[in-house]
Write an enzyme that holds these catalytic residues in place. Sequence first.
Site, PDB file in Angstrom:
ATOM      1  N   ASP A  57      52.467 119.820  77.725  1.00 20.08           N
ATOM      2  CA  ASP A  57      53.809 120.117  77.211  1.00 20.08           C
ATOM      3  C   ASP A  57      54.288 121.427  77.839  1.00 20.08           C
ATOM      4  OD1 ASP A  57      55.583 119.517  74.329  1.00 20.08           O
ATOM      5  OD2 ASP A  57      55.873 121.365  75.447  1.00 20.08           O
TER       6      ASP A  57
ATOM      7  N   ARG B   5      65.925 113.930  69.690  1.00 21.63           N
ATOM      8  CA  ARG B   5      65.860 112.473  69.646  1.00 21.63           C
ATOM      9  C   ARG B   5      66.036 111.995  68.213  1.00 21.63           C
ATOM     10  NH1 ARG B   5      61.480 108.554  72.263  1.00 21.63           N
ATOM     11  NH2 ARG B   5      60.088 110.262  71.822  1.00 21.63           N
TER      12      ARG B   5
ATOM     13  N   ASP C  41      55.403 124.206  75.353  1.00 21.27           N
ATOM     14  CA  ASP C  41      54.268 124.835  74.677  1.00 21.27           C
ATOM     15  C   ASP C  41      53.509 125.760  75.619  1.00 21.27           C
ATOM     16  OD1 ASP C  41      54.803 123.683  72.272  1.00 21.27           O
ATOM     17  OD2 ASP C  41      53.275 122.103  72.439  1.00 21.27           O
TER      18      ASP C  41
ATOM     19  N   THR D  58      67.349 105.825  65.917  1.00 22.90           N
ATOM     20  CA  THR D  58      67.839 105.109  67.111  1.00 22.90           C
ATOM     21  C   THR D  58      67.029 105.464  68.362  1.00 22.90           C
ATOM     22  OG1 THR D  58      69.343 106.890  67.715  1.00 22.90           O
ATOM     23  CG2 THR D  58      70.205 105.217  66.195  1.00 22.90           C
TER      24      THR D  58
END
Length: 210
Positions: free
Chosen positions: A201, A105, A204, A109
């Site tokens: 997650d 990401r 993870d 933006t």
Amino acid sequence: MYDHLTVVDHPLVQHKLTLMREKDASTAKFRQLLREISQLLAYEVTFELELEDVDIETPLCTMKAPKLSGKKMALISILRAGNGFLDGILELIPGAKVGFVGLYRDPDTLKPVQYYFKVPDELQERLVIVVDPMLATGNSSVAAIDLLKTAGAKNIRFLCLLAAPEGVARMKEAHPDVPIITASLDERLNDHGYIVPGLGDAGDRMFGTK
Ligand code: URA
């Protein structure tokens, strides 16, 4: 045919998913369950694969028997958590071709940017199964499927463990032709983009990182 969203409610899938959600499940246990559940989900996502009759000889006689036909399926992992689906699915479908899509990401933006893209050839002739355990905002899934369509993919299915309503809506808007197959439609995303109740997650938990 699939609806846009299919929740696989098979008791074994639901049981294994519950064990995976538990916060004290070890990395080894999480990975083992992921491997098992990915095979059960792969069974669902491939139920329309085409067959052709071929001539074979059993110990007793000859017969025409069904075999998978057409180009081998393409299994596309969205890095990195998608890799957790590969071992189990490839055990079940060893002939599948495998591709990888890496996106990050952009901090300014907030849009997904490609950093890795390597996929099997002739995607347009293959069933393309995109795997990512968590369909959260849907941004990376939509971007990955954009790239796969540009590369020629036409017959795409998206396989995940958990989906958030926000991600399902985003996918439906961007890629209404791509059915989503999941083990659970959870309640919502939290302010950090995590699925609630979720399992934390996924990367993870499967790789033992923090
Ligand atoms: N990715 C994860 O690994 N977990 C979530 O809950 C959302 C996105």
